[in-house]
Motif scaffolding. Structure first.
Motif, PDB file in Angstrom:
ATOM      1  N   SER A 250       6.756  70.644 -39.506  1.00 42.63           N
ATOM      2  CA  SER A 250       6.152  70.799 -40.831  1.00 42.63           C
ATOM      3  C   SER A 250       6.551  69.615 -41.705  1.00 42.63           C
ATOM      4  N   VAL A 251       5.984  69.572 -42.908  1.00 41.04           N
ATOM      5  CA  VAL A 251       6.291  68.462 -43.815  1.00 41.04           C
ATOM      6  C   VAL A 251       7.787  68.388 -44.115  1.00 41.04           C
ATOM      7  N   ASN A 252       8.458  69.522 -44.035  1.00 43.54           N
ATOM      8  CA  ASN A 252       9.885  69.528 -44.382  1.00 43.54           C
ATOM      9  C   ASN A 252      10.737  68.925 -43.289  1.00 43.54           C
ATOM     10  N   GLY A 253      10.082  68.569 -42.153  1.00 36.85           N
ATOM     11  CA  GLY A 253      10.854  67.882 -41.128  1.00 36.85           C
ATOM     12  C   GLY A 253      11.478  68.801 -40.110  1.00 36.85           C
ATOM     13  N   ASP A 254      11.222  70.108 -40.151  1.00 38.73           N
ATOM     14  CA  ASP A 254      11.819  70.968 -39.120  1.00 38.73           C
ATOM     15  C   ASP A 254      10.912  71.014 -37.893  1.00 38.73           C
ATOM     16  N   VAL A 255      11.509  70.678 -36.741  1.00 40.03           N
ATOM     17  CA  VAL A 255      10.763  70.678 -35.477  1.00 40.03           C
ATOM     18  C   VAL A 255      11.125  71.966 -34.753  1.00 40.03           C
ATOM     19  N   ARG A 256      10.093  72.761 -34.387  1.00 42.37           N
ATOM     20  CA  ARG A 256      10.390  74.031 -33.715  1.00 42.37           C
ATOM     21  C   ARG A 256       9.719  74.082 -32.352  1.00 42.37           C
ATOM     22  N   PHE A 257      10.442  74.639 -31.400  1.00 38.01           N
ATOM     23  CA  PHE A 257       9.903  74.804 -30.049  1.00 38.01           C
ATOM     24  C   PHE A 257       9.637  76.285 -29.823  1.00 38.01           C
ATOM     25  N   PHE A 258       8.399  76.602 -29.409  1.00 34.88           N
ATOM     26  CA  PHE A 258       8.066  78.003 -29.153  1.00 34.88           C
ATOM     27  C   PHE A 258       7.619  78.160 -27.707  1.00 34.88           C
ATOM     28  N   ASP A 259       7.970  79.295 -27.118  1.00 35.78           N
ATOM     29  CA  ASP A 259       7.376  79.660 -25.839  1.00 35.78           C
ATOM     30  C   ASP A 259       6.287  80.674 -26.175  1.00 35.78           C
ATOM     31  N   PRO A 260       5.024  80.408 -25.775  1.00 36.64           N
ATOM     32  CA  PRO A 260       3.937  81.298 -26.209  1.00 36.64           C
ATOM     33  C   PRO A 260       4.182  82.775 -25.849  1.00 36.64           C
ATOM     34  N   ARG A 261       5.134  83.002 -24.920  1.00 31.47           N
ATOM     35  CA  ARG A 261       5.339  84.405 -24.530  1.00 31.47           C
ATOM     36  C   ARG A 261       6.366  85.108 -25.405  1.00 31.47           C
ATOM     37  N   THR A 262       7.110  84.353 -26.225  1.00 30.95           N
ATOM     38  CA  THR A 262       8.141  85.013 -27.044  1.00 30.95           C
ATOM     39  C   THR A 262       7.811  84.840 -28.521  1.00 30.95           C
ATOM     40  N   PRO A 263       8.182  85.826 -29.343  1.00 34.06           N
ATOM     41  CA  PRO A 263       7.768  85.812 -30.753  1.00 34.06           C
ATOM     42  C   PRO A 263       8.626  84.903 -31.642  1.00 34.06           C
ATOM     43  N   GLU A 264       9.816  84.427 -31.183  1.00 36.40           N
ATOM     44  CA  GLU A 264      10.613  83.552 -32.038  1.00 36.40           C
ATOM     45  C   GLU A 264      10.729  82.171 -31.408  1.00 36.40           C
ATOM     46  N   SER A 265      11.154  81.206 -32.247  1.00 36.79           N
ATOM     47  CA  SER A 265      11.301  79.850 -31.712  1.00 36.79           C
ATOM     48  C   SER A 265      12.499  79.825 -30.769  1.00 36.79           C
ATOM     49  N   ILE A 266      12.440  78.951 -29.761  1.00 35.33           N
ATOM     50  CA  ILE A 266      13.566  78.892 -28.822  1.00 35.33           C
ATOM     51  C   ILE A 266      14.476  77.707 -29.143  1.00 35.33           C
ATOM     52  N   ASN A 267      14.051  76.858 -30.084  1.00 39.48           N
ATOM     53  CA  ASN A 267      14.898  75.718 -30.453  1.00 39.48           C
ATOM     54  C   ASN A 267      14.408  75.155 -31.784  1.00 39.48           C
ATOM     55  N   VAL A 268      15.320  74.658 -32.614  1.00 41.01           N
ATOM     56  CA  VAL A 268      14.924  74.049 -33.891  1.00 41.01           C
ATOM     57  C   VAL A 268      15.713  72.758 -34.063  1.00 41.01           C
ATOM     58  N   LEU A 269      15.024  71.686 -34.473  1.00 41.83           N
ATOM     59  CA  LEU A 269      15.723  70.438 -34.803  1.00 41.83           C
ATOM     60  C   LEU A 269      15.334  70.071 -36.218  1.00 41.83           C
ATOM     61  N   GLN A 270      16.234  69.400 -36.920  1.00 41.82           N
ATOM     62  CA  GLN A 270      15.876  68.982 -38.283  1.00 41.82           C
ATOM     63  C   GLN A 270      15.745  67.468 -38.310  1.00 41.82           C
ATOM     64  N   THR A 271      14.613  66.990 -38.870  1.00 42.90           N
ATOM     65  CA  THR A 271      14.450  65.533 -38.982  1.00 42.90           C
ATOM     66  C   THR A 271      14.330  65.205 -40.472  1.00 42.90           C
ATOM     67  N   VAL A 272      13.719  64.068 -40.771  1.00 42.82           N
ATOM     68  CA  VAL A 272      13.641  63.640 -42.172  1.00 42.82           C
ATOM     69  C   VAL A 272      12.716  64.547 -42.983  1.00 42.82           C
ATOM     70  N   LYS A 273      12.970  64.633 -44.274  1.00 42.07           N
ATOM     71  CA  LYS A 273      12.088  65.383 -45.170  1.00 42.07           C
ATOM     72  C   LYS A 273      10.910  64.493 -45.582  1.00 42.07           C
ATOM     73  N   GLY A 274       9.870  65.116 -46.147  1.00 40.51           N
ATOM     74  CA  GLY A 274       8.746  64.323 -46.671  1.00 40.51           C
ATOM     75  C   GLY A 274       7.944  63.621 -45.589  1.00 40.51           C
ATOM     76  N   LEU A 275       7.706  64.342 -44.503  1.00 36.45           N
ATOM     77  CA  LEU A 275       6.928  63.736 -43.410  1.00 36.45           C
ATOM     78  C   LEU A 275       5.488  63.475 -43.849  1.00 36.45           C
ATOM     79  N   THR A 276       4.953  62.339 -43.493  1.00 36.39           N
ATOM     80  CA  THR A 276       3.511  62.157 -43.723  1.00 36.39           C
ATOM     81  C   THR A 276       2.771  62.107 -42.406  1.00 36.39           C
ATOM     82  N   ALA A 277       3.464  61.763 -41.302  1.00 38.23           N
ATOM     83  CA  ALA A 277       2.759  61.655 -40.036  1.00 38.23           C
ATOM     84  C   ALA A 277       3.747  61.913 -38.921  1.00 38.23           C
ATOM     85  N   LEU A 278       3.215  62.411 -37.799  1.00 35.48           N
ATOM     86  CA  LEU A 278       4.115  62.688 -36.699  1.00 35.48           C
ATOM     87  C   LEU A 278       3.305  62.688 -35.422  1.00 35.48           C
TER      88      LEU A 278
END
Length: 1348
Positions: free
Chosen positions: A1244-1272
């Motif tokens: 998302s724009v806030n820079g949080d990267v989330r990994f989801f497995d389509p079979r599970t309802p919660e994220s399986i991993n989260v990384l934080q990157t820079v805030k104010g993303l414009t492109a990725l």
């Protein structure tokens, strides 16, 4: 990675352990004929095969100067000498009797060839007798041909002064007869046969005299006092044919074994003389037991082909015809061998005369002169046939054994077959073609001959033209009377080929009732679909613009037969059945009513959603001609027209431009039909547009977004693209035509009141891309576009079920929508229709004002012709201005135009704004009654107008479809031919692709530890908004707001820059390469929902648009206003919309589209239609799409921070299988990995990267990157992702979240700081990252050199 490595085939081959088949199995999108060819018919070849001037020889003069018993003084005869004349020995009876018998015999011999002519003998005549004979024959023959046969064996040889000899009354003197006089008496057209020594002299004199005549005529034409000027004109001798027995210096042969009139014998009894001559050759000794006496006894009749004599005659005809066809120039062949039966026979026999007489040192002469044919190889086939026939004779005659037929025809067919199967592409025509023609006459070989003929015609239009020029037409026409079922497929195929090349044969078919044959084939359910397709194609040609054909086929029940086959599984058959229906009722009212009785229009509706675009097109064409009939309208037919119109309107967002083009034409028929009603609507819309202060996106307030520096000299001009030369996207106010400014629309406001908003002229494209006929347009593109948005254009899905009085309004809106179509051809056509009506309406309004000069009262019933059917409510009062302009969904009508803001004087006639617009028509017309009193001038005027619209409106679809039948059907297509250039290029591309995949995989498997080596930097012509690497070649596409630039990142040079053609207030928001593995196309999506596909970019040719369509029709208005103009520097989430996002699946040919809408729309590019709308179930826009064809999953990132997963195999209500709401803000990217266990990575724009497995309802991993993303972007192979931020730097992370590179400065020139990042993208295979920033720069970074 180095260029050398990439291009060295050796490296590639050394590592080619396993063959990479992936590319071969991928389907190609948008590569059908309708995308690669121009939709138009083939250029019609001028067909010269039809004999303009068939002729008959109607009279024959037989002039015999024998003077039996007295030899002329100037020839010393041998002894013994040739004596037979017409196979009679003149010395065997009294001279007078001999003369008469010879004359009678000569007449019989000629009658074999032309029994119907009038024969007149002139035996040993005087000059006067010849004159009388010739003038009387010419008088009776009128314009037809006369034959003059001259036998001069009993008179001196012709003189050099151009005279032949006859007798005086009592045969004491030879009297000269000038050829000049003979010409005058005989006139033209004539044919002359001279059987005498030195006959060539006559031919020469004849030509000199003919020339002398021409000159005299010219003199007489100039000088009226010339004595010739008063005379009747002497005939021209151009059409005269001459056959002479020998050259000017030669004597006739005197061999006693030959007849004295050898030349006449060759011309009139060819088989007899040919057999005798055969027996006189040395080779005849090889055929034992054959003597001259035996030859006389050959059984059979010449005209019975089953007997030995008849068969020889038939073979002789075939061979001489073939020799002539192969040796003579085509036009001469037509003239001598196809125009006149007798002339053709004489010339065929003349070829034999040349062969026989040359063996006796005599050279027959003809005028027109023929090339020598006596050595032609076909003569050997003749000798063989004679040999085979004669060798059977002794046993047939003595023992009565059966006659064995000659293998000649079967062998010639085999030779033809060898030519067909073995020949190269460009070769000489087959020698055997005329023989194939002859074989059609025999039942034994007919089937095989037709089959080979069909295979020959299949080679292309040139083959059809050749076959027609040989004279095939009457034969295949006659065969249609045969009832043999086995001939049906062959004849249908042959006729389809002929009509595809020369459609003028329709008349011949109808005249001979040939259409019945094809009707029965079409109606036969046991016929394979492809043969029925050809039959219906033939019928479609028969009824095309040909009234007699339409009537004949209507009588033959064509409509019912076609309607039964509308839903046949064979698409080409469906397409042609629809075209055939559309043509039979085109301007033919009784067929239309027959269609109405069979509910043809309702049965055609099912084809409007056919999976094949060409079939949809044909159905639109058929419905268009169905409503386009000009006959008188009743309430019933008007209701039908309205129904059809509303059905057609649903195709407004069809994926195929050919369908939409056909749609504009179909609707234009309706507009012409109900012209007055449309004029009313047009005035209302023009009015509304004028008084409605819309914050037009085309307003000049937009200057903030006009890219600076675009006009500076440093940046080269845009390439203007050929398919866009007539784009009106950037036209300026000058489009408001001069004529409009003369129509002083309202007294106070003057012309200014009509201007379409203050148009900005800042667009860079305006100068290069103005439409060529700008000056004729009354409504500019801008006006129409504004009108379209003003008219509360919400959704077209609810079109059906509206009350009829707004049908015209609906159709007008549909046309407005089509005028803004992303495909230029479609919008051009729609502009034409709209402008022709707008022009009519304003002209009518102006005439009205002149007529009234202010005295119009409410009660005057204004308006148009009998076509203006009842569009008012039952009460009969004219509708209020707002009534018919209520929008498509029938919501509350807008306030009428008169309440417009006061800053512009309203458009009013003298009534102060009360008058409904329908009253601005001249008084002579009645609007609300369809009375019979249509005034004459009015009728003329509509007729003139009808031509104004409909002549220019055609799509060429039917002619283009007909080309299929003219092209080879049996040939292997080039791409399947393993030896073809196309195939070799494809193999090369696929090897290159495999190499790129293999080498890049090696690098990514080793792991990429840094990614900051700048391998490319350049200043882009516009601010980059989307970048896209080509998957396999070193080319990158960079889009700015409305143009695309291509760079070669290996060489560092710009390849191309062209304008995408989107309107000024829209921008390109995503791009995809289609068929990247093969012939790449580029898809661009703009935020108004339009998709455009381009080819021929980044090479030396002009980019061309392959297709374009409205991928999303209802882009939400919130994002379409001023908010969009907030420049790209601001944060994405505040920027008001994601525009349009797409994802492409090459494996399935599906294109997912979404954006500022509440659905994900899936398009099937194979069918070019929408296959599914998945509701997103969210209230915010979709910002990112990613799909996985193996699992049929689609992952979408949304503006509200949610990530949603859809399974497209399920219904619209249960297809959303997972929703993750863990991001708190706008999702910049959601990526679904393509592996079977692949995860979803979202950021998302806030820079949080989330990994989801389509079979599970919660994220399986989260990384934080820079805030104010414009492109990725996320690298699909290397597990890297790169983030670009407002704060002018790029961070590259690996999958554990470790930063492997931070890029803040450009390499080179003083290490300038990077601008704010506007877009970035990874290469799908190599570890390359492309970055575009707001300072116009485009740079590419890669892993360290040693890795590469």
């Amino acid at each position: 990675m180095d260029a050398e490595l990439l291009h060295s085939p050796v490296v590639g081959l050394a590592e080619e352990e396993e063959v990479d088949m992936t590319d071969w199995n991928l389907p190609l999108a948008f590569m059908k004929k309708r995308h690669t060819e121009k939709i138009e018919g083939s250029k019609a070849l001028a067909q010269s095969w039809r004999m303009k001037d068939r002729m008959k020889t109607v009279s024959v003069a037989l002039v015999l100067c024998l003077n039996v018993g007295v030899d002329p003084p100037d020839v010393v005869k041998t002894s013994p000498c040739a004596r037979l004349e017409c196979w009679i020995d003149p010395l065997s009876m009294s001279p007078q009797k001999a003369l008469e018998t010879i004359g009678a015999n000569l007449q019989k011999q000629y009658e074999n060839w032309q029994p119907r002519a009038r024969y007149k003998q002139s035996l040993d005549p005087t000059v006067d007798e010849v004159k009388k004979l010739c003038t009387s024959l010419r008088r009776n023959a009128k314009e037809e041909r006369v034959l003059f046969h001259y036998n001069g064996h009993g008179v001196p040889r012709p003189t050099v002064n151009g005279e032949i000899w006859v007798f005086n009354k009592n045969y004491t003197q030879y009297i000269p007869l000038s050829i000049y006089d003979l010409q005058t008496w005989m006139g033209s057209p004539s044919i002359f046969v001279y059987d005498c020594s030195n006959a060539g002299i006559i031919v020469k004199s004849f030509k000199q005299f003919a020339l002398q005549r021409e000159q005299e005529l010219e003199v007489a034409a100039i000088n009226p006092n010339h004595p010739l000027a008063q005379m009747p004109l002497p005939p021209s001798m151009k059409n005269c044919i001459q056959l002479a027995a020998c050259e000017a210096s030669e004597l006739l042969p005197m061999n006693p074994d030959l007849p004295a009139d050898l030349f006449t014998s060759c011309l009139t009894t060819p088989i007899k003389i040919a057999l005798r001559w055969f027996c006189m050759q040395k080779s005849a000794k090889l055929v034992p037991g054959v003597t001259l006496d035996l030859i006389e006894k050959i059984p059979g009749r010449l005209n019975d082909r089953r007997t030995p004599l008849g068969e020889l005659n038939w073979i002789f005809t075939a061979i001489t015809d073939t020799i002539a066809w192969n040796v003579l120039p085509r036009d001469l062949f037509q003239k001598l061998f196809r125009q006149d039966l007798l002339v053709a026979s004489l010339f065929r026999n003349f070829l034999l005369a040349e062969r026989i007489m040359r063996s006796y040192n005599c050279t027959p002469v003809s005028s027109p002169r023929l090339p020598p044919t006596y050595m032609h190889a076909m003569w050997q086939a003749w000798d063989l046939a004679v040999d085979i026939c004669l060798s059977q004779l002794p046993t047939i005659i003595e023992e009565g054994t059966a006659f064995r037929h000659s293998p000649f025809f079967a062998e010639q067919l085999t030779a033809f077959q060898v030519w067909l199967t073995m020949g190269v592409e460009n070769r000489n025509p087959p020698e055997q073609l005329p023989i194939v023609l002859q074989v059609l006459l025999s039942q034994v070989h007919r089937l095989r001959a037709l089959d080979l003929l069909g295979r020959f015609l299949d080679l292309g239009p040139w083959a059809v033209s050749l076959a027609l020029s040989v004279g095939i037409f009457p034969y295949v026409l006659k065969l249609l009377q045969s009832s043999a079922r086995e001939l049906r497929p062959l004849l249908v195929f042959i006729w389809a080929k002929i009509l595809a090349v020369d459609s003028s044969c329709q008349a011949d078919l109808v005249k001979d009732n040939g259409h019945k044959y094809f009707l029965s084939v079409l109606a036969d359910p046991y016929m394979p679909a492809e043969h029925r397709t050809m039959a219906v194609f033939i019928l479609a040609v028969i009824v095309n613009n040909y009234n007699t054909g339409q009537e004949a086929c209507l009588q033959g029940n064509l409509i019912a037969i076609c309607l039964e086959q509308l839903n046949d599984p064979h698409p080409l058959l469906r397409q042609w059945v629809a075209i055939c229906l559309g043509r039979i009722w085109q301007n033919f009212d009784s067929a239309r009513w027959c269609g109405v009785r069979d509910s043809a229009h309702e049965k055609l509706y099912s084809l409007l959603s056919d999976p094949i675009p060409e079939v949809r097109c044909a159905a639109v064409f058929a419905l268009g001609t169905f409503v386009g009939n000009s006959a008188e309208r009743t309430d019933h037919s008007t209701t039908i027209d309205h129904n059809v119109a509303m059905m057609l309107a649903q195709l407004i967002n069809d994926g195929s431009p050919i369908v939409r083009k056909e749609l504009v034409v179909a609707l234009s028929h309706l507009v012409v039909q109900y012209e007055s009603n449309f004029c009313t609507v047009a005035l209302q819309f023009m009015e509304e547009e004028k008084n409605y202060a819309v914050p037009s996106p085309a307003n000049s307030t937009e200057t903030g977004n006009v890219t600076p520096g675009r006009d500076s000299p440093a940046i080269p001009r845009l390439r203007s693209v050929n398919s866009y030369t007539n784009l009106r996207a950037a036209t300026t106010s000058r489009t408001l035509n001069k004529s409009l400014q003369n129509l002083n629309l309202n007294e106070e406001g003057g012309p200014a009141a009509f201007s379409p908003g203050n148009l900005s002229t800042s667009s860079s494209a305006s100068s290069t891309l103005g439409s060529p006929d700008n000056d004729e347009y009354l409504l500019s593109f801008e006006t129409i576009d504004k009108m379209r948005r003003v008219s509360s254009y919400s959704s077209l899905n609810s079109l059906i079920g509206v009350s009829f009085n707004s049908v015209y309004t609906q159709i007008w809106r549909v046309l407005l929508h089509l005028a803004a179509d992303p495909f230029p051809d479609v919008s051009d056509l729609a502009m034409k229709v709209l402008n022709s009506i707008a022009y009519k309406a304003t002209m009518n309004a102006r005439t009205q004002r002149i007529l009234d000069s202010g005295s119009l009262t409410q009660s005057a019933p204004a308006s148009p012709t009998s076509k203006g059917t009842l569009i008012h409510q039952a009460g009969g009062s004219p509708p209020m201005p707002g009534a018919s302009s209520s929008s498509l969904t029938n919501e509350v009508p807008k306030p009428p135009a008169r309440e417009a803001p006061p800053n512009r004087p309203p458009y009013t006639p003298t009534l102060g704004g009360q008058a409904p617009h329908s009253q601005q028509f001249p008084r002579t017309r009645k609007m609300f009654d369809k009375g019979p009193d249509q005034t004459a001038e009015d009728g003329d005027e509509t007729a003139a107008h009808r031509s104004f619209i409909s002549v220019s409106l055609q799509t060429g679809l039917c002619d283009w479809s007909a080309k299929y039948f003219a092209q080879p059907v049996m040939k292997i297509p080039e791409e399947h031919d393993l030896e073809s250039q196309v195939r070799k290029e494809r193999e090369w591309r696929f090897l290159r692709n495999a190499r790129v995949r293999r080498q890049s995989q090696r690098i990514t498997q080793r792991g990429v530890t840094r990614l900051d080596d700048q391998i490319f930097i350049n200043r882009n012509p516009g601010v980059p908004s989307v970048v896209k690497f080509h998957p396999f070649n070193p080319c990158i596409a960079v889009a700015d707001k409305d143009s695309i630039c291509f760079w070669d990142w290996e060489k560092g040079e710009r390849l191309d820059y062209f304008y995408n053609g989107n309107p000024r207030y829209t921008r390109i928001t995503s791009m995809e390469y289609l068929n990247g593995h093969d012939c790449s196309l580029l898809l661009t999506a703009t935020d108004d929902g339009a998709l455009r596909i381009w080819k021929n970019f980044a090479d030396q040719r002009n980019p061309e648009m392959v297709t374009a369509w409205q991928g999303l029709s209802d882009m939400l208005p919130t994002t379409r206003g001023l908010a969009r103009r907030v420049s790209i520097y601001l944060d994405r989430s505040k920027q008001g919309g994601a525009g349009m996002v797409v994802d492409w699946e090459q494996e399935t040919g599906l294109l997912m589209t979404s954006g500022d809408v509440r659905v994900i729309r899936i398009w099937d590019t194979e069918r070019e239609m929408k296959v599914q709308d998945i509701p997103t179930g969210a209230d915010s826009c979709v910002t990112s799409l990613s799909c996985d064809p193996q699992r049929s999953l689609v992952a979408a990132g949304l503006g509200d921070g949610s990530v949603r997963v859809y399974d497209r195999r399920m219904g619209p209500n249960e297809c959303r299988v997972m929703t993750y709401r863990e991001h708190g803000a706008w999702v910049v990217k959601a990526h679904l990995q393509k592996e079977p266990e692949g995860h979803i990575i979202s950021v998302s724009v806030n820079g949080d990267v989330r990994f989801f497995d389509p079979r599970t309802p919660e994220s399986i991993n989260v990384l934080q990157t820079v805030k104010g993303l414009t492109a990725l972007d996320i690298h699909p192979q290397a597990n890297l992702f790169a983030c670009g931020s407002m704060n002018q730097f790029i961070a590259v992370y690996n999958s554990n979240g470790d930063v492997i590179s931070n890029i803040k400065y450009y390499d080179g020139f003083m290490g300038q700081r990077i601008g704010a990042i506007s877009c970035l993208a990874f290469h799908p295979y190599w570890p390359h990252l492309a970055v575009g920033s707001n300072d116009y720069y485009m740079s590419i970074y890669s892993a360290e050199k040693r890795l590469r």
